[in-house]
Scaffold this active site. Structure first.
Site, PDB file in Angstrom:
ATOM      1  N   ASP A 294      33.156  48.578  31.454  1.00 47.03           N
ATOM      2  CA  ASP A 294      34.368  48.417  30.978  1.00 47.03           C
ATOM      3  C   ASP A 294      35.728  49.063  32.611  1.00 47.03           C
ATOM      4  O   ASP A 294      35.363  48.472  33.905  1.00 47.03           O
ATOM      5  CB  ASP A 294      35.338  50.167  30.089  1.00 47.03           C
ATOM      6  CG  ASP A 294      36.404  49.068  29.742  1.00 47.03           C
ATOM      7  OD1 ASP A 294      37.088  48.399  30.173  1.00 47.03           O
ATOM      8  OD2 ASP A 294      37.035  49.822  28.726  1.00 47.03           O
TER       9      ASP A 294
HETATM   10  C1  BGC Z   1      40.233  48.184  28.167  1.00 46.31           C
HETATM   11  C2  BGC Z   1      39.222  46.965  27.713  1.00 46.31           C
HETATM   12  C3  BGC Z   1      39.895  45.730  27.564  1.00 46.31           C
HETATM   13  C4  BGC Z   1      39.101  46.002  29.724  1.00 46.31           C
HETATM   14  C5  BGC Z   1      40.250  44.521  29.923  1.00 46.31           C
HETATM   15  C6  BGC Z   1      40.360  48.007  29.844  1.00 46.31           C
HETATM   16  O1  BGC Z   1      41.648  49.151  30.038  1.00 46.31           O
HETATM   17  O2  BGC Z   1      39.797  49.586  27.844  1.00 46.31           O
HETATM   18  O3  BGC Z   1      39.428  47.707  26.365  1.00 46.31           O
HETATM   19  O4  BGC Z   1      39.226  45.163  27.541  1.00 46.31           O
HETATM   20  O5  BGC Z   1      40.498  47.460  29.711  1.00 46.31           O
HETATM   21  O6  BGC Z   1      41.239  43.730  29.759  1.00 46.31           O
END
Ligand code: BGC
Length: 761
Positions: A294
């Site tokens: 993530d």
């Molecule tokens: C989130 C994810 C997301 C990623 C990309 C993160 O802050 O937890 O769910 O896919 O950002 O935007």
């Protein structure tokens, strides 16, 4: 390692050692990887053998693009040098194709980029938030929604979405409950499969297919106290029985990628958790796609206090099994040094690169790297119709006293009020980057357009937005209510109040919305309350004050027409709660599939105001409940009314005792004894009465949407393989344990007809 070998392995721009040893790569012609008739593994091997260490590390590096003057030149340079394997947040289709062209034409080996985005519940045509989609209990419409999202997003060059989000969540304070499918393992498993199928389509090389990403792996939904980015404490058995199954289902459905989550579980951050990322995901499930971290979650292992610095974070991330690093750049910065120091192995880097290349080959990106489908698919009629169907099926009728809904022909003047009655932006819900609010059709639009010839719609919003505390407009709404036949109040949460980092400690209606409903209720007019929200709210008071309540979560682009048709009875509501609705925040976590505990409540407990003064210590019976809140929720899991009336009868099993290889056939007669054609979600639950470890009091094991006309009956048939009763027991192995069970068939998790059966060894 001698100094020449080290130089070969670490020197920027110097081709890899295998290449030097064999001349043109270990796998035949250097161009073999470009030949789509070759098996994917051969292509991976051929390409990998020709890559420099720098090029390999580039594949592991995912960066977020931005718009602006220097973006094109900066990213072109990085991509041409092979330093980036994937982009997210690409600002436009022009950027997508331009960057892809640089990768294909200017990087040494012409490895395409994987262009990704958070396409969570629609790209342009926005479907209900995933929690709302789960409320449909309809895997077909959910699969269709994901397919449509993929068709629209791929038309802008996006071939990888960060969805489905399949975190089991049992705490509605957590804002991200909106993004998942709720509290139940079985429901989430089925939705997970449907979404993966929808996003990825039937043919991965089709230019409309998008790689899915099962996230957040794993346990993130159990964030302590419902606060985002918090720790979780999930023991292995609970992890295996509750949190992992939706992810295993995604793997079985062919999900190409996984995302390691933000949380540390029992002290181990997900991006450094080898047990989960490698031993379980690859070892036990045989996953051969790749894992992305993530956003910055590799680097954030330093914040967790799990790594002293970014270099250690890179080491722990790679060694645990994170193949691609999103945004924190610790791999590209530190990996060479780590390799030099023997802290990571070239074999592990190669494995990660191969995992990423495999997915790129599987998606046909080397053959069709550029946008290959027309852009006009966005907001097409069939897409809007499907979004409306999903919104219609996701709305849950929580209350309908005196059959106030559907509004009868006699209703000629209505007051439409509340801050979400015409909230184009907020109706779309959280995680919408691309849906445009001017395409949203609100309830006000739909009532005027579809029903405006027959009824007079008076619109008085009363409040400007959900948090609005200015009560001046309430008097105007109350005044307007005087002259109408019915009032529809649309309240809830703005989209910004749920989703990532939007957690709440209080789940009552915000702003002056509670006062609005209270004042409208006092007018004595039939009051229909519609709630648009990203989570279950504690709306007991509003339920009591309203004649009817429709809970639509955030219903997306076509929420307005869907709700209008439900309110006027063109269709019957059929959604069911995908998560328990607490009566009060203090009851959280509250979910139906709990363990029994030693002294379960029986429902006749004495509540706080009835306790005798100076009562004896044990006079209250010593059962498991809250003195001030009883023990039941506001609404149980699986609950939802319709305009029909469904009666269950004649539950039967084909046998009373089953062996472990059997399949149980369970039937019940379902009759619609109401006055309207309607759809019921018939549900099957089981209880395993005694196990090597305690078992939940109920577990959903099947559901079926059944549509019946007034007076019509049918036999609902469920086929449940006994193997579905397996769980991780005392020995931490997955087995069906012989013994006695109860099986229920009914309309929610708190009711239904039951019958016993047993399983023998
Ligand atoms: C989130 C994810 C997301 C990623 C990309 C993160 O802050 O937890 O769910 O896919 O950002 O935007």
């Amino acid at each position: 390692m001698n100094s020449i070998t080290r130089l070969l392995l670490t020197g920027a721009g110097i081709i890899g050692i295998t290449t030097l040893l064999t001349g043109c790569g270990a796998s035949g012609s250097p161009d073999l990887y470009k030949d789509s008739s070759q098996p994917v593994e051969k292509r991976v091997e051929s390409l990998l053998s020709q890559m420099t260490l720098d090029e390999k590390l580039g594949q592991l590096n995912q960066r977020s693009m931005w718009d602006g003057d220097n973006a094109l030149s900066y990213f072109s340079g990085e991509i041409a040098s092979g330093n980036i394997g994937s982009l997210l947040n690409v600002p436009s289709p022009f950027h997508a194709d331009s960057m892809q062209r640089v990768a294909m034409e200017q990087s040494r080996l012409g490895i395409p980029l994987l262009i990704s985005r958070d396409v969570i519940h629609g790209y342009k045509t926005i479907f209900p938030i995933p929690l709302g989609q789960a409320a449909t209990f309809d895997t077909l419409i959910v699969e269709k929604g994901a397919r449509i999202a993929a068709v629209e997003a791929s038309s802008d060059g996006i071939r990888w979405t960060f969805a489905p989000m399949i975190d089991i969540a049992r705490d509605p304070r957590w804002g991200r409950i909106a993004e998942g499918c709720g509290e139940d393992v079985y429901l989430t498993r089925l939705m997970s499969r449907a979404m993966v199928k929808g996003f990825q389509g039937d043919d991965l090389t089709d230019p409309t297919s998008m790689a899915a990403c099962a996230k957040h792996f794993v346990g993130y939904g159990a964030s302590e106290s419902g606060r985002d980015y918090n720790s979780t404490f999930i023991p292995e058995r609970l992890l295996r029985n509750i949190y992992l199954p939706p992810f295993e289902e995604a793997c079985k459905a062919g999900c190409l990628t996984y995302m390691s989550s933000f949380n540390d579980n029992d002290g181990v951050p997900a991006s450094g958790n080898k047990f989960v990322l490698t031993d379980i995901l690859r070892g036990e499930w045989g996953f051969n796609g790749f894992v992305v971290s993530d956003w910055a979650s590799v680097g954030e292992m330093v914040n967790h206090g799990f790594c002293a610095d970014n270099k250690e974070a890179a080491m722990k991330g790679l060694n645990a099994g994170v193949d691609m690093e999103m945004e924190s750049c610790t791999y590209i910065t530190h990996m060479k040094e780590l390799l030099d120091e023997g802290k990571v192995k070239i074999d592990d880097i190669d494995k990660s690169v191969a995992n990423i290349l495999r997915v790129k080959f599987m998606l046909g990106l080397f053959e069709k790297p550029y946008i290959a489908t027309p852009q006009e698919v966005k907001y097409s009629e069939p897409h809007l119709a499907a979004a409306k169907e999903a919104a219609m099926k996701s709305a849950i009728l929580l209350k309908n006293d005196n059959d106030v809904l559907p509004l009868s022909q006699g209703v000629k003047r209505i007051l439409l009020t509340g801050p979400l009655a015409d909230a184009r932006h907020d109706q779309m819900g959280t995680w919408v980057f691309d849906g445009e609010k001017d395409k949203t059709v609100t309830l006000l639009d739909a009532l005027r357009k579809e029903y405006g010839n027959d009824i007079t719609v008076i619109y008085e919003p009363a409040l400007g937005y959900s948090r609005d505390k200015n009560e001046a407009g309430i008097a105007r709404a109350v005044n307007a209510a005087r002259g109408v036949d019915a009032v529809i109040a649309v309240v809830g949460e703005e989209s910004i109040l749920s989703g990532e980092a939007h957690c709440l400690a209080d789940l009552d209606l915000v702003g002056a919305q509670g006062k609005l409903i209270e004042a409208l209720s006092r007018t004595g007019k039939p009051l229909v309350t519609v709630v648009m929200a990203g989570r279950p709210l504690t709306i007991k008071k509003q339920i009591d004050e309203s004649d009817a309540v429709l809970y639509s979560f955030h219903p997306g682009t076509m929420g307005g027409p869907a709700l209008a048709d439900l309110i006027f009875g063109k269709e019957s509501p059929s959604g069911k709660t995908p998560v328990t609705f607490p009566a009060r925040v203090g009851q959280i976590p509250i979910y139906y599939s709990k363990n029994a505990g030693s002294r379960p409540a029986h429902g006749t407990e004495t509540l706080i105001n009835d306790i005798p003064q100076e009562g004896g210590q044990t006079s209250l019976g010593n059962t498991s409940y809250w003195l001030d809140a009883g023990f039941g929720p506001l609404f149980p899991f699986g609950y939802g009314l319709s305009y029909g009336k469904f009666d269950y009868a004649d539950i039967a099993l084909d046998k009373t005792s089953y062996s472990k290889d059997d399949c149980i056939t369970a039937t019940a007669k379902l009759t619609n004894s109401g006055k309207h054609k309607a759809t019921e979600v018939a549900q099957l639950y089981i209880r395993d009465h005694a196990g090597s470890v305690t078992r939940p009091v109920k577990e959903l094991k099947g559901f079926e949407r059944v549509t019946l006309s007034p007076g019509e009956s049918t036999t609902v048939t469920f086929r449940l393989p006994v193997s579905e009763l397996a769980f991780y027991g005392a020995d931490m192995k997955k087995n069906v344990e012989a013994g006695d069970f109860t099986l229920w068939i009914g309309g929610d998790s708190d009711c239904g007809l039951s019958t016993p059966f047993s399983v023998t060894d």
